[in-house]
Design a protein around this motif. Structure first.
Motif, PDB file in Angstrom:
ATOM      1  N   TYR A   1       0.842  -1.203   0.000  1.00 54.21           N
ATOM      2  CA  TYR A   1       0.000   0.000   0.000  1.00 54.21           C
ATOM      3  C   TYR A   1       0.877   1.253   0.000  1.00 54.21           C
ATOM      4  N   PRO A   2       1.675   1.445  -1.056  1.00 54.44           N
ATOM      5  CA  PRO A   2       2.667   2.530  -1.063  1.00 54.44           C
ATOM      6  C   PRO A   2       2.084   3.929  -1.016  1.00 54.44           C
ATOM      7  N   ASN A   3       0.888   4.122  -1.536  1.00 55.32           N
ATOM      8  CA  ASN A   3       0.291   5.457  -1.530  1.00 55.32           C
ATOM      9  C   ASN A   3      -0.319   5.820  -0.183  1.00 55.32           C
ATOM     10  N   MET A   4      -0.580   4.819   0.633  1.00 54.68           N
ATOM     11  CA  MET A   4      -1.177   5.067   1.946  1.00 54.68           C
ATOM     12  C   MET A   4      -0.140   4.984   3.060  1.00 54.68           C
ATOM     13  N   LEU A   5       0.641   3.912   3.053  1.00 56.61           N
ATOM     14  CA  LEU A   5       1.660   3.722   4.096  1.00 56.61           C
ATOM     15  C   LEU A   5       2.991   4.264   3.585  1.00 56.61           C
ATOM     16  N   THR A   6       3.270   5.498   3.919  1.00 55.34           N
ATOM     17  CA  THR A   6       4.488   6.158   3.455  1.00 55.34           C
ATOM     18  C   THR A   6       5.544   6.148   4.554  1.00 55.34           C
ATOM     19  N   ASN A   7       6.696   6.741   4.257  1.00 55.56           N
ATOM     20  CA  ASN A   7       7.783   6.790   5.236  1.00 55.56           C
ATOM     21  C   ASN A   7       7.423   7.598   6.482  1.00 55.56           C
ATOM     22  N   GLU A   8       6.311   8.337   6.420  1.00 57.88           N
ATOM     23  CA  GLU A   8       5.870   9.097   7.598  1.00 57.88           C
ATOM     24  C   GLU A   8       5.637   8.180   8.797  1.00 57.88           C
ATOM     25  N   ILE A   9       5.191   6.948   8.528  1.00 60.14           N
ATOM     26  CA  ILE A   9       4.886   6.049   9.652  1.00 60.14           C
ATOM     27  C   ILE A   9       6.156   5.492  10.296  1.00 60.14           C
ATOM     28  N   LEU A  10       7.297   5.643   9.606  1.00 59.84           N
ATOM     29  CA  LEU A  10       8.570   5.154  10.154  1.00 59.84           C
ATOM     30  C   LEU A  10       9.361   6.260  10.845  1.00 59.84           C
ATOM     31  N   ASN A  11       8.762   7.436  10.969  1.00 58.82           N
ATOM     32  CA  ASN A  11       9.395   8.518  11.723  1.00 58.82           C
ATOM     33  C   ASN A  11       9.755   8.015  13.120  1.00 58.82           C
ATOM     34  N   SER A  12      10.952   8.307  13.559  1.00 57.91           N
ATOM     35  CA  SER A  12      11.425   7.805  14.859  1.00 57.91           C
ATOM     36  C   SER A  12      10.555   8.277  16.020  1.00 57.91           C
ATOM     37  N   GLN A  13       9.808   9.366  15.817  1.00 55.56           N
ATOM     38  CA  GLN A  13       8.946   9.883  16.883  1.00 55.56           C
ATOM     39  C   GLN A  13       7.588   9.181  16.934  1.00 55.56           C
ATOM     40  N   VAL A  14       7.255   8.446  15.876  1.00 56.85           N
ATOM     41  CA  VAL A  14       5.967   7.744  15.840  1.00 56.85           C
ATOM     42  C   VAL A  14       6.018   6.546  16.787  1.00 56.85           C
ATOM     43  N   LYS A  15       5.027   6.468  17.655  1.00 59.06           N
ATOM     44  CA  LYS A  15       5.009   5.417  18.682  1.00 59.06           C
ATOM     45  C   LYS A  15       4.765   4.036  18.082  1.00 59.06           C
ATOM     46  N   TYR A  16       3.713   3.907  17.290  1.00 56.32           N
ATOM     47  CA  TYR A  16       3.374   2.648  16.630  1.00 56.32           C
ATOM     48  C   TYR A  16       3.090   2.939  15.149  1.00 56.32           C
ATOM     49  N   PRO A  17       3.839   2.341  14.219  1.00 51.81           N
ATOM     50  CA  PRO A  17       3.700   2.662  12.786  1.00 51.81           C
ATOM     51  C   PRO A  17       2.289   2.512  12.231  1.00 51.81           C
ATOM     52  N   LEU A  18       1.560   1.485  12.660  1.00 53.22           N
ATOM     53  CA  LEU A  18       0.236   1.228  12.090  1.00 53.22           C
ATOM     54  C   LEU A  18      -0.894   1.863  12.903  1.00 53.22           C
ATOM     55  N   GLU A  19      -0.539   2.661  13.904  1.00 48.11           N
ATOM     56  CA  GLU A  19      -1.569   3.337  14.698  1.00 48.11           C
ATOM     57  C   GLU A  19      -2.428   4.209  13.789  1.00 48.11           C
ATOM     58  N   GLY A  20      -3.750   4.046  13.900  1.00 46.79           N
ATOM     59  CA  GLY A  20      -4.676   4.862  13.139  1.00 46.79           C
ATOM     60  C   GLY A  20      -5.020   4.332  11.764  1.00 46.79           C
ATOM     61  N   TYR A  21      -4.301   3.291  11.328  1.00 50.89           N
ATOM     62  CA  TYR A  21      -4.500   2.764   9.974  1.00 50.89           C
ATOM     63  C   TYR A  21      -5.389   1.524   9.945  1.00 50.89           C
ATOM     64  N   LEU A  22      -5.773   0.990  11.097  1.00 54.35           N
ATOM     65  CA  LEU A  22      -6.611  -0.210  11.145  1.00 54.35           C
ATOM     66  C   LEU A  22      -8.060   0.237  11.335  1.00 54.35           C
ATOM     67  N   TYR A  23      -8.792   0.253  10.245  1.00 55.47           N
ATOM     68  CA  TYR A  23     -10.091   0.918  10.202  1.00 55.47           C
ATOM     69  C   TYR A  23     -11.126   0.256  11.121  1.00 55.47           C
ATOM     70  N   PRO A  24     -11.925   1.084  11.799  1.00 55.74           N
ATOM     71  CA  PRO A  24     -12.977   0.538  12.669  1.00 55.74           C
ATOM     72  C   PRO A  24     -14.142  -0.028  11.861  1.00 55.74           C
ATOM     73  N   ALA A  25     -14.374  -1.312  11.992  1.00 59.34           N
ATOM     74  CA  ALA A  25     -15.455  -1.994  11.258  1.00 59.34           C
ATOM     75  C   ALA A  25     -15.574  -3.410  11.814  1.00 59.34           C
ATOM     76  N   THR A  26     -16.552  -4.152  11.310  1.00 62.18           N
ATOM     77  CA  THR A  26     -16.685  -5.567  11.659  1.00 62.18           C
ATOM     78  C   THR A  26     -16.125  -6.390  10.511  1.00 62.18           C
ATOM     79  N   TYR A  27     -15.219  -7.298  10.845  1.00 62.34           N
ATOM     80  CA  TYR A  27     -14.535  -8.100   9.826  1.00 62.34           C
ATOM     81  C   TYR A  27     -14.857  -9.576  10.028  1.00 62.34           C
ATOM     82  N   SER A  28     -15.119 -10.258   8.926  1.00 66.25           N
ATOM     83  CA  SER A  28     -15.421 -11.692   8.971  1.00 66.25           C
ATOM     84  C   SER A  28     -14.286 -12.478   8.331  1.00 66.25           C
TER      85      SER A  28
END
Length: 374
Positions: free
Chosen positions: A181-208
């Motif tokens: 997902y190169p257009n969504m997950l960019t190097n911004e999530i690997l910033n050393s100040q970011v606590k958890y890279p995938l924080e905020g990217y796991l969408y709220p919904a019901t998954y089967s």
């Protein structure tokens, strides 16, 4: 001699006129043929697309089992449907989905027929009317942080929470999804100040999920696919506002965490943007709690001293990344804030949000409604 010259000139003029008529006829012929070609191709293309949207066989009584795997793209779904003889053309399916801005297709084993048209198939895939019952059904609520999502994933799949969280933050694991997902997950999530890279990217919904023990990778993939589908609906608005996906999800997470049931998210958004424009720190309590890794009912003055880039009392602008996941309403509020001249807000005991323009007004309302908050 003069007469001969005149005859020669006249002859040449006649020949030139004849050549010009021939050229005009050729040009006209080519033009007519070109117009006919365009009409035939255009008309044929229209008829083909119209045909491809219709059922392959409206009278068919055949029902076929079609497995749509977790994380399937629109292209992949179209190819699967075409290979099973459910639709005529995978590309037409793809362009129809994009044109109609459809999405949110659910994985599973479906019973589909060549008698179904594309709109009916799309509806079936969106509502998740499947043959098989989900082995695991997992609900991720809005406003959940990565640690909380890891706990839900662990509980639903009988894994250790620590193991799930460790994998979610594994660099190789994260980079694998960045490649997907190169257009969504960019190097911004690997910033050393970011606590958890995938924080905020796991969408709220019901998954089967249709096997008993889906892997962390399978679960994350379907959640990221959902996030990408949602964000793709707002690409124009985001670009116009000059926000990256990371910045958008970060702002949306702040709105999500501050909002109550009665909250006007767009008004909260306006306060944040007003403060940023004026060079004021956002001073939002959820960022302080996120920096501390705690959930508390009250925030005290001593909490505001936490040394973290997420502490928006100490640092101006947005924090390094999202502090939770955000739903559609908060994402839209981040893109379309209300127009206001408010710079402060607070939540009353009944959940009502009180907006004020000045610090004096804010402190006055705080004394009335939240006397011992800090």
């Amino acid at each position: 001699m003069a007469t001969d010259k005149k005859d020669i000139i006249r002859q040449k003029m006649l020949e030139s006129q004849k050549e010009a008529r021939i050229v005009r006829k050729i040009v006209l012929t080519i033009f007519i043929l070109l117009v006919l070609f365009i009409v035939i191709i255009g008309g044929g293309g229209y008829l083909y697309i119209k045909s491809a949207l219709n059922p392959i066989d409206p009278n068919s009584k055949i029902q076929k089992k079609v497995d749509i795997p977790i994380g399937s793209s629109v292209t992949g779904i179209g190819e699967t449907l075409e290979s099973h003889g459910i639709i005529k053309n995978a590309k037409v399916f793809k362009y129809y989905v994009k044109l109609k801005n459809e999405g949110g297709f659910m994985a599973g084993v479906y019973e589909l027929s060549p008698a179904m048209d594309i709109p009916e198939i799309v509806s079936r895939l969106k509502t998740g009317k499947v043959l098989a019952q989900a082995a695991v059904k997992m609900t991720i609520p809005e406003g959940k942080q990565l640690k909380e999502i890891a706990a839900i994933m662990a509980k639903e799949t009988k894994q250790k929470e620590a193991d799930v969280l460790k994998q979610l933050n594994d660099e190789a694991f994260v980079k694998g999804f960045m490649a997907k997902y190169p257009n969504m997950l960019t190097n911004e999530i690997l910033n050393s100040q970011v606590k958890y890279p995938l924080e905020g990217y796991l969408y709220p919904a019901t998954y089967s999920f249709y096997k008993k023990n889906p892997s962390v990778e399978e679960m994350v993939n379907v959640m990221l696919e959902k996030t990408q589908d949602v964000l793709s609906n707002y690409s124009e608005e985001r670009t116009a506002k000059k926000l990256s996906n990371h910045q958008l999800l970060t702002m949306a997470s702040l709105i999500e965490e501050e909002a109550t049931v009665k909250a006007d998210r767009k008004m909260i958004s306006s306060v944040f943007y007003n403060r940023i424009k004026k060079g004021m720190p956002l001073q939002t309590d959820p960022t302080v709690l996120y920096a501390q890794g705690k959930h508390k009912q009250k925030v005290y003055y001593k909490d505001l001293e936490v040394n973290s880039p997420y502490n928006t009392y100490k640092h101006k602008g947005l924090p390094p990344g999202p502090i939770a996941n955000a739903g559609k309403i908060s994402i839209e509020a981040a893109l379309e804030p209300e127009k206001s001249d408010y710079y402060y807000f607070l939540a009353a005991a009944d959940g009502t949000i009180i907006f004020t323009k000045t610090l004096a007004e804010h402190n006055n309302e705080k004394a009335k409604h939240i006397s011992n908050k800090k």
